[in-house]
Design an enzyme around this catalytic site. Sequence first.
Site, PDB file in Angstrom:
ATOM      1  N   GLY A   1     -12.657  11.555 -10.519  1.00 40.20           N
ATOM      2  CA  GLY A   1     -11.170  11.421 -10.183  1.00 40.20           C
ATOM      3  C   GLY A   1     -10.161  10.864 -11.089  1.00 40.20           C
ATOM      4  O   GLY A   1     -10.431  10.251 -11.958  1.00 40.20           O
TER       5      GLY A   1
ATOM      6  N   LYS B   1       3.306   1.414  -3.828  1.00 39.88           N
ATOM      7  CA  LYS B   1       2.569   0.875  -5.109  1.00 39.88           C
ATOM      8  C   LYS B   1       3.224   0.903  -6.109  1.00 39.88           C
ATOM      9  O   LYS B   1       3.261   0.099  -7.089  1.00 39.88           O
ATOM     10  CB  LYS B   1       1.217   1.217  -4.841  1.00 39.88           C
ATOM     11  CG  LYS B   1       0.429   0.757  -3.739  1.00 39.88           C
ATOM     12  CD  LYS B   1      -1.155   1.101  -4.175  1.00 39.88           C
ATOM     13  CE  LYS B   1      -2.262   0.679  -3.387  1.00 39.88           C
ATOM     14  NZ  LYS B   1      -3.706   0.910  -3.702  1.00 39.88           N
TER      15      LYS B   1
ATOM     16  N   THR C   1       0.893  -1.028   0.019  1.00 44.78           N
ATOM     17  CA  THR C   1       0.039  -0.002  -0.146  1.00 44.78           C
ATOM     18  C   THR C   1       0.930   1.371  -0.060  1.00 44.78           C
ATOM     19  O   THR C   1       2.153   1.177   0.026  1.00 44.78           O
ATOM     20  CB  THR C   1      -0.893  -0.145   1.157  1.00 44.78           C
ATOM     21  OG1 THR C   1      -2.034   1.102   0.858  1.00 44.78           O
ATOM     22  CG2 THR C   1      -0.520  -0.057   2.503  1.00 44.78           C
TER      23      THR C   1
HETATM   24  P1  NAP Z   1      -5.149   9.095  -5.213  1.00 48.85           P
HETATM   25  O1  NAP Z   1      -4.276   8.210  -6.107  1.00 48.85           O
HETATM   26  O2  NAP Z   1      -4.681  10.085  -4.147  1.00 48.85           O
HETATM   27  O3  NAP Z   1      -6.193   9.897  -5.994  1.00 48.85           O
HETATM   28  C1  NAP Z   1      -7.217  10.604  -5.271  1.00 48.85           C
HETATM   29  C2  NAP Z   1      -8.127  11.231  -6.480  1.00 48.85           C
HETATM   30  O4  NAP Z   1      -8.884  12.154  -5.746  1.00 48.85           O
HETATM   31  C3  NAP Z   1      -7.263  12.361  -7.270  1.00 48.85           C
HETATM   32  O5  NAP Z   1      -7.866  12.674  -8.721  1.00 48.85           O
HETATM   33  C4  NAP Z   1      -7.333  13.665  -6.533  1.00 48.85           C
HETATM   34  O6  NAP Z   1      -7.070  14.712  -7.353  1.00 48.85           O
HETATM   35  C5  NAP Z   1      -8.696  13.574  -5.851  1.00 48.85           C
HETATM   36  N1  NAP Z   1      -8.983  14.096  -4.704  1.00 48.85           N
HETATM   37  C6  NAP Z   1      -8.246  14.038  -3.772  1.00 48.85           C
HETATM   38  N2  NAP Z   1      -8.717  14.697  -2.569  1.00 48.85           N
HETATM   39  C7  NAP Z   1      -9.868  15.411  -3.013  1.00 48.85           C
HETATM   40  C8  NAP Z   1     -10.955  16.436  -2.476  1.00 48.85           C
HETATM   41  N3  NAP Z   1     -11.037  16.624  -1.340  1.00 48.85           N
HETATM   42  N4  NAP Z   1     -12.102  16.573  -3.349  1.00 48.85           N
HETATM   43  C9  NAP Z   1     -12.020  16.073  -4.513  1.00 48.85           C
HETATM   44  N5  NAP Z   1     -11.077  15.225  -5.090  1.00 48.85           N
HETATM   45  C10 NAP Z   1     -10.218  15.031  -4.464  1.00 48.85           C
HETATM   46  O7  NAP Z   1      -6.117   8.033  -4.155  1.00 48.85           O
HETATM   47  P2  NAP Z   1      -6.580   6.700  -4.681  1.00 48.85           P
HETATM   48  O8  NAP Z   1      -5.592   5.627  -4.295  1.00 48.85           O
HETATM   49  O9  NAP Z   1      -7.100   6.742  -5.962  1.00 48.85           O
HETATM   50  O10 NAP Z   1      -7.693   6.449  -3.702  1.00 48.85           O
HETATM   51  C11 NAP Z   1      -8.930   7.095  -3.802  1.00 48.85           C
HETATM   52  C12 NAP Z   1     -10.170   6.499  -3.062  1.00 48.85           C
HETATM   53  O11 NAP Z   1     -10.558   5.069  -3.492  1.00 48.85           O
HETATM   54  C13 NAP Z   1      -9.828   6.433  -1.474  1.00 48.85           C
HETATM   55  O12 NAP Z   1     -10.791   7.051  -0.896  1.00 48.85           O
HETATM   56  C14 NAP Z   1      -9.767   5.109  -1.213  1.00 48.85           C
HETATM   57  O13 NAP Z   1     -10.021   4.629  -0.002  1.00 48.85           O
HETATM   58  C15 NAP Z   1     -10.673   4.201  -2.343  1.00 48.85           C
HETATM   59  N6  NAP Z   1     -10.351   3.246  -2.847  1.00 48.85           N
HETATM   60  C16 NAP Z   1     -11.314   2.124  -2.481  1.00 48.85           C
HETATM   61  C17 NAP Z   1     -10.790   0.920  -2.922  1.00 48.85           C
HETATM   62  C18 NAP Z   1     -11.644  -0.340  -2.606  1.00 48.85           C
HETATM   63  O14 NAP Z   1     -11.212  -1.745  -2.419  1.00 48.85           O
HETATM   64  N7  NAP Z   1     -12.937  -0.145  -2.084  1.00 48.85           N
HETATM   65  C19 NAP Z   1      -9.524   0.719  -3.433  1.00 48.85           C
HETATM   66  C20 NAP Z   1      -8.700   1.562  -3.550  1.00 48.85           C
HETATM   67  C21 NAP Z   1      -8.940   2.900  -3.251  1.00 48.85           C
HETATM   68  P3  NAP Z   1      -5.705  15.152  -7.501  1.00 48.85           P
HETATM   69  O15 NAP Z   1      -5.323  14.531  -8.713  1.00 48.85           O
HETATM   70  O16 NAP Z   1      -5.794  16.753  -7.797  1.00 48.85           O
HETATM   71  O17 NAP Z   1      -4.757  15.057  -6.311  1.00 48.85           O
END
Ligand code: NAP
Length: 453
Positions: A127, A67, A63
């Site tokens: 996103g 990654k 994680t």
């Molecule tokens: P990440 O790589 O940091 O990407 C986050 C995305 O959200 C980016 O596009 C970011 O924009 C945007 N963002 C961040 N903060 C924001 C806010 N306050 N308002 C609006 N947009 C925002 O994170 P990730 O790994 O993709 O994870 C994203 C979400 O998916 C998390 O909540 C995580 O828990 C969930 N997730 C769930 C699973 C599951 O198995 N259910 C698996 C993986 C992830 P920028 O590009 O501008 O930074």
Amino acid sequence: MREAAVIGKPISHSLSPSIFGFISHRLGLSDFDYRAHEVDPADLKTFIDLFHKNPNGVGFNVTIPHKEKIFDLLNEISPEAKLIGAVNVVHLTNNELRGYNTDVYGVLQTFKKHSVVVRDRNALLIGAGGAARAVAYALGSENAANVTILTPNLSRAKSLISEFQPHFKQTKFQVAADWSQLDPVEWSLIAQSTPLGMSSQPMTRDGVSALDYFSGLNQLKLSQKAWAFDLIYRPEWTPFLEQGRQCGLVPIGGLDMLIEQALETWRIWFGERPSVELSDYLRHRPIFLTGFMGAGKSTIGPLLARKLGWNFVEIDHAIESEAGLSIRELFKTKGEPFFRDLERKIIARFAFEPRSIISLGGGSLTHPQTRELLAKIGRLVFLTADLDTLDKRLKLNSTKRPLLAGLTDAQRRQKIESLLKEREAFYNQASFRLDTASMTAQQAAERIREKFL
Ligand code: NAP
């Protein structure tokens, strides 16, 4: 013994030890050990070299922040992990470390479970981060007609598109910076892959609340059956799902994806998908209460259990009924090491039962294996109070406490103080500390409920 792990930094909030502990417990595997390791980026190579040489090693989950950086340290990487740009599972096999990304599988299985159809249809992906790439991969492989990425971060979305477009010829990827730029087409799926709506992220970076931001869904034209899929799994009901429900979308939370990617991890490691019911356990994981005698475990525990409709288990009582002796007699006749070992076995028996509030004995965390087990499961509440309050409470029934029985007032206070000092570091392993001196048992139970449910 077969060994697996999750690595990251920070790692204490990872659900993986709880998930894989539950799977191995339900399958009755006593020779499988899964641990969380906090690994600093500077130590990643050392960890991997050691794991590579581990004759018992099966694999590990990866994680944040490893990654992407792990790519150069593995022997082989699966095609989807390569395109997504992230490895979340490593398998040690034939002396090779192979990297995979099981998030795509988690998304595809979630689609299957909820009968989501995207073939030749339009999908909106909110996103453009790591999780969005897994969703984009799943949508491309399902031949969605159009995937529009909604994000103000245009450069991130554009690089996703330039990497993905050549691989998925049937799907047209495009980007929109805000709701007003979306094409006036009919949408079948809206997938939400930002953390917006988690308690730590209630607003966009422009200060718009999650509920207001996702009210953009109101402007969309939707196909007859359309789905709102939020990847967030904690909380289960999010502002996005609420807005989606109000617009007539079928809501899907992120828990199924989390579960499916874990089951796929197991399949990669052991060749077979385990047949276990994880969702009930993850929704209702047991809550453990620890703390010094007199901190309120046996008063607050039953109140909390009643509030939630869960079982209350007092480990000391379970030990007494198993041994047929009182705790005092057990200490006297068998000694503390025997008692602690029996206590550990009984705690392990309840640890993977959903819907339980478990009150631990005051000294149970002194046993290293009990500490390890509880660290895996999480949800450990440290109930505490100041020395005067504890002494006052314990004075009333000290004869029932083997460690305090027969002491004078001054000796008892001194004993409480020295035991507290001795155990403080163990108690501090808890994820939630609650001082019960200035609140009623009802208020304390409510605080714990709010924290975890
Ligand atoms: P990440 O790589 O940091 O990407 C986050 C995305 O959200 C980016 O596009 C970011 O924009 C945007 N963002 C961040 N903060 C924001 C806010 N306050 N308002 C609006 N947009 C925002 O994170 P990730 O790994 O993709 O994870 C994203 C979400 O998916 C998390 O909540 C995580 O828990 C969930 N997730 C769930 C699973 C599951 O198995 N259910 C698996 C993986 C992830 P920028 O590009 O501008 O930074």
